[in-house]
Design a protein around this motif. Structure first.
Motif, PDB file in Angstrom:
ATOM      1  N   VAL A 146       0.349  -9.315  -6.480  1.00 53.39           N
ATOM      2  CA  VAL A 146       0.846  -8.145  -5.749  1.00 53.39           C
ATOM      3  C   VAL A 146      -0.071  -6.962  -6.031  1.00 53.39           C
ATOM      4  CG1 VAL A 146       2.774  -6.522  -5.483  1.00 53.39           C
ATOM      5  CG2 VAL A 146       3.232  -8.959  -5.867  1.00 53.39           C
ATOM      6  N   GLU A 147      -0.439  -6.233  -4.987  1.00 58.16           N
ATOM      7  CA  GLU A 147      -1.220  -5.004  -5.171  1.00 58.16           C
ATOM      8  C   GLU A 147      -0.253  -3.900  -5.560  1.00 58.16           C
ATOM      9  OE1 GLU A 147      -3.897  -3.975  -2.009  1.00 58.16           O
ATOM     10  OE2 GLU A 147      -4.400  -6.076  -1.654  1.00 58.16           O
ATOM     11  N   ALA A 148      -0.178  -3.620  -6.848  1.00 54.50           N
ATOM     12  CA  ALA A 148       0.742  -2.614  -7.372  1.00 54.50           C
ATOM     13  C   ALA A 148      -0.052  -1.435  -7.913  1.00 54.50           C
ATOM     14  CB  ALA A 148       1.602  -3.214  -8.479  1.00 54.50           C
ATOM     15  N   SER A 149       0.523  -0.258  -7.792  1.00 53.91           N
ATOM     16  CA  SER A 149      -0.129   0.955  -8.279  1.00 53.91           C
ATOM     17  C   SER A 149      -0.187   0.957  -9.805  1.00 53.91           C
ATOM     18  CB  SER A 149       0.660   2.189  -7.820  1.00 53.91           C
ATOM     19  OG  SER A 149       1.881   2.271  -8.547  1.00 53.91           O
ATOM     20  N   GLU A 150      -0.997   1.870 -10.310  1.00 53.60           N
ATOM     21  CA  GLU A 150      -0.941   2.153 -11.740  1.00 53.60           C
ATOM     22  C   GLU A 150       0.421   2.792 -12.019  1.00 53.60           C
ATOM     23  OE1 GLU A 150      -3.237   1.339 -14.013  1.00 53.60           O
ATOM     24  OE2 GLU A 150      -4.523   0.484 -12.456  1.00 53.60           O
ATOM     25  N   VAL A 151       0.827   2.858 -13.271  1.00 56.44           N
ATOM     26  CA  VAL A 151       2.090   3.499 -13.616  1.00 56.44           C
ATOM     27  C   VAL A 151       1.947   5.007 -13.411  1.00 56.44           C
ATOM     28  CG1 VAL A 151       3.759   3.942 -15.457  1.00 56.44           C
ATOM     29  CG2 VAL A 151       2.708   1.676 -15.245  1.00 56.44           C
ATOM     30  N   ASP A 152       2.873   5.567 -12.650  1.00 60.51           N
ATOM     31  CA  ASP A 152       2.905   6.991 -12.344  1.00 60.51           C
ATOM     32  C   ASP A 152       3.926   7.655 -13.258  1.00 60.51           C
ATOM     33  OD1 ASP A 152       2.890   9.511 -11.115  1.00 60.51           O
ATOM     34  OD2 ASP A 152       4.096   8.838  -9.406  1.00 60.51           O
ATOM     35  N   GLU A 153       3.444   8.491 -14.171  1.00 61.71           N
ATOM     36  CA  GLU A 153       4.301   9.166 -15.157  1.00 61.71           C
ATOM     37  C   GLU A 153       4.883  10.447 -14.557  1.00 61.71           C
ATOM     38  OE1 GLU A 153       4.793   8.179 -18.401  1.00 61.71           O
ATOM     39  OE2 GLU A 153       3.303   6.585 -18.535  1.00 61.71           O
ATOM     40  N   GLN A 154       6.204  10.543 -14.515  1.00 66.29           N
ATOM     41  CA  GLN A 154       6.898  11.736 -14.036  1.00 66.29           C
ATOM     42  C   GLN A 154       7.969  12.123 -15.058  1.00 66.29           C
ATOM     43  OE1 GLN A 154       6.056  13.431 -11.334  1.00 66.29           O
ATOM     44  NE2 GLN A 154       4.501  11.942 -10.721  1.00 66.29           N
ATOM     45  N   PRO A 155       8.400  13.369 -15.080  1.00 65.25           N
ATOM     46  CA  PRO A 155       9.448  13.765 -16.025  1.00 65.25           C
ATOM     47  C   PRO A 155      10.755  12.988 -15.818  1.00 65.25           C
ATOM     48  CG  PRO A 155       8.407  15.713 -15.087  1.00 65.25           C
ATOM     49  CD  PRO A 155       7.875  14.528 -14.330  1.00 65.25           C
ATOM     50  N   TRP A 156      11.008  12.488 -14.619  1.00 67.52           N
ATOM     51  CA  TRP A 156      12.251  11.790 -14.301  1.00 67.52           C
ATOM     52  C   TRP A 156      12.091  10.273 -14.326  1.00 67.52           C
ATOM     53  CZ3 TRP A 156       9.616  15.235 -11.347  1.00 67.52           C
ATOM     54  CH2 TRP A 156       8.841  14.714 -10.318  1.00 67.52           C
ATOM     55  N   GLY A 157      10.930   9.794 -14.834  1.00 67.65           N
ATOM     56  CA  GLY A 157      10.746   8.354 -14.974  1.00 67.65           C
ATOM     57  C   GLY A 157       9.303   7.944 -14.789  1.00 67.65           C
ATOM     58  N   ARG A 158       9.079   6.676 -15.012  1.00 62.48           N
ATOM     59  CA  ARG A 158       7.753   6.069 -14.842  1.00 62.48           C
ATOM     60  C   ARG A 158       7.864   5.118 -13.651  1.00 62.48           C
ATOM     61  NH1 ARG A 158       5.983   2.902 -18.995  1.00 62.48           N
ATOM     62  NH2 ARG A 158       3.898   3.794 -18.896  1.00 62.48           N
ATOM     63  N   PHE A 159       6.924   5.213 -12.720  1.00 66.55           N
ATOM     64  CA  PHE A 159       7.037   4.497 -11.451  1.00 66.55           C
ATOM     65  C   PHE A 159       5.850   3.571 -11.206  1.00 66.55           C
ATOM     66  CE2 PHE A 159       9.576   8.250 -11.089  1.00 66.55           C
ATOM     67  CZ  PHE A 159      10.666   7.875 -10.315  1.00 66.55           C
ATOM     68  N   VAL A 160       6.138   2.467 -10.544  1.00 63.72           N
ATOM     69  CA  VAL A 160       5.123   1.556 -10.027  1.00 63.72           C
ATOM     70  C   VAL A 160       5.471   1.352  -8.553  1.00 63.72           C
ATOM     71  CG1 VAL A 160       4.189  -0.785 -10.119  1.00 63.72           C
ATOM     72  CG2 VAL A 160       4.813   0.390 -12.248  1.00 63.72           C
ATOM     73  N   TYR A 161       4.454   1.392  -7.696  1.00 60.92           N
ATOM     74  CA  TYR A 161       4.669   1.267  -6.253  1.00 60.92           C
ATOM     75  C   TYR A 161       3.948   0.039  -5.709  1.00 60.92           C
ATOM     76  CZ  TYR A 161       5.682   6.188  -7.085  1.00 60.92           C
ATOM     77  OH  TYR A 161       6.175   7.363  -7.594  1.00 60.92           O
ATOM     78  N   PHE A 162       4.552  -0.596  -4.715  1.00 63.03           N
ATOM     79  CA  PHE A 162       3.878  -1.671  -3.988  1.00 63.03           C
ATOM     80  C   PHE A 162       4.435  -1.722  -2.577  1.00 63.03           C
ATOM     81  CE2 PHE A 162       7.585  -3.940  -5.663  1.00 63.03           C
ATOM     82  CZ  PHE A 162       7.948  -4.778  -4.624  1.00 63.03           C
ATOM     83  N   ARG A 163       3.724  -2.406  -1.703  1.00 64.22           N
ATOM     84  CA  ARG A 163       4.154  -2.607  -0.318  1.00 64.22           C
ATOM     85  C   ARG A 163       4.214  -4.095  -0.021  1.00 64.22           C
ATOM     86  NH1 ARG A 163       3.871   2.069   2.840  1.00 64.22           N
ATOM     87  NH2 ARG A 163       2.775   3.786   1.834  1.00 64.22           N
ATOM     88  N   ASP A 164       5.139  -4.470   0.849  1.00 67.10           N
ATOM     89  CA  ASP A 164       5.183  -5.858   1.296  1.00 67.10           C
ATOM     90  C   ASP A 164       4.127  -6.059   2.381  1.00 67.10           C
ATOM     91  OD1 ASP A 164       6.270  -5.059   3.781  1.00 67.10           O
ATOM     92  OD2 ASP A 164       8.252  -5.879   3.367  1.00 67.10           O
ATOM     93  N   PRO A 165       3.929  -7.282   2.870  1.00 68.21           N
ATOM     94  CA  PRO A 165       2.876  -7.521   3.875  1.00 68.21           C
ATOM     95  C   PRO A 165       3.013  -6.700   5.158  1.00 68.21           C
ATOM     96  CG  PRO A 165       3.580  -9.604   2.931  1.00 68.21           C
ATOM     97  CD  PRO A 165       4.529  -8.546   2.414  1.00 68.21           C
ATOM     98  N   ASP A 166       4.208  -6.205   5.469  1.00 71.57           N
ATOM     99  CA  ASP A 166       4.399  -5.376   6.659  1.00 71.57           C
ATOM    100  C   ASP A 166       4.253  -3.895   6.376  1.00 71.57           C
ATOM    101  OD1 ASP A 166       5.137  -7.079   9.040  1.00 71.57           O
ATOM    102  OD2 ASP A 166       6.458  -7.903   7.503  1.00 71.57           O
ATOM    103  N   GLY A 167       4.142  -3.516   5.111  1.00 78.09           N
ATOM    104  CA  GLY A 167       3.976  -2.113   4.760  1.00 78.09           C
ATOM    105  C   GLY A 167       5.240  -1.416   4.273  1.00 78.09           C
ATOM    106  N   ASN A 168       6.358  -2.144   4.182  1.00 81.34           N
ATOM    107  CA  ASN A 168       7.563  -1.551   3.609  1.00 81.34           C
ATOM    108  C   ASN A 168       7.260  -1.205   2.156  1.00 81.34           C
ATOM    109  OD1 ASN A 168       9.490  -1.941   5.868  1.00 81.34           O
ATOM    110  ND2 ASN A 168       9.052  -4.098   5.482  1.00 81.34           N
ATOM    111  N   ARG A 169       7.563   0.051   1.762  1.00 81.28           N
ATOM    112  CA  ARG A 169       7.158   0.536   0.434  1.00 81.28           C
ATOM    113  C   ARG A 169       8.316   0.481  -0.553  1.00 81.28           C
ATOM    114  NH1 ARG A 169       5.991   5.630  -2.616  1.00 81.28           N
ATOM    115  NH2 ARG A 169       7.446   6.690  -1.255  1.00 81.28           N
TER     116      ARG A 169
END
Length: 134
Positions: A90-113
């Motif tokens: 899966v093409e997943a983002s680097e971990v995005d550090e925010q004050p309200w949590g740590r996030f990882v993002y990815f999209r499915d083959p159609d682009g749903n995020r």
């Protein structure tokens, strides 16, 4: 009165490709796959540990494939889940550090995020006391 969100329709163009992505790469469980008619196919998939499933298929929603932005799941460890997803292709983002949590993002083959959130220690959802983050 209780109201429990238990199913979210995710619009896709190719049901078999999407099912393979969510099951083989993301790790969802394939609960149900039923073709009702030439116009309707219902596939229910559930993320591990979740009480809410997604439905992909044919004839289920009028949302344009790729039109869902920011479906969010909570995870225990953003680094570990990212490593697992990347290891599965899966093409997943680097971990995005925010004050309200740590996030990882990815999209499915159609682009749903999707976003995966590791809650901050101060959050009651992470077992904290919901005090201020500082």
């Amino acid at each position: 009165m209780d109201m429990k969100l238990e199913l979210v329709a995710v619009p896709v163009t190719d049901v078999d490709r999407a099912k393979e992505f969510y099951v083989e790469k993301v790790g969802f469980t394939a609960d149900h796959d039923h073709t009702v008619s030439d116009d309707v196919r219902f596939v229910q998939l559930t993320p591990p540990g979740s009480a809410c499933s997604i439905a992909i298929g044919k004839g289920l929603t009028e949302i344009v494939p790729g039109g869902l932005d920011n479906l969010q799941m909570v995870v225990a460890d953003a680094d570990a889940v990212r490593a697992e997803l990347v290891g599965r292709g899966v093409e997943a983002s680097e971990v995005d550090e925010q004050p309200w949590g740590r996030f990882v993002y990815f999209r499915d083959p159609d682009g749903n995020r999707w976003s995966l959130q590791q809650l901050p220690a101060w959050s009651t959802g992470a077992g904290g006391d919901a005090g201020s983050p500082g």
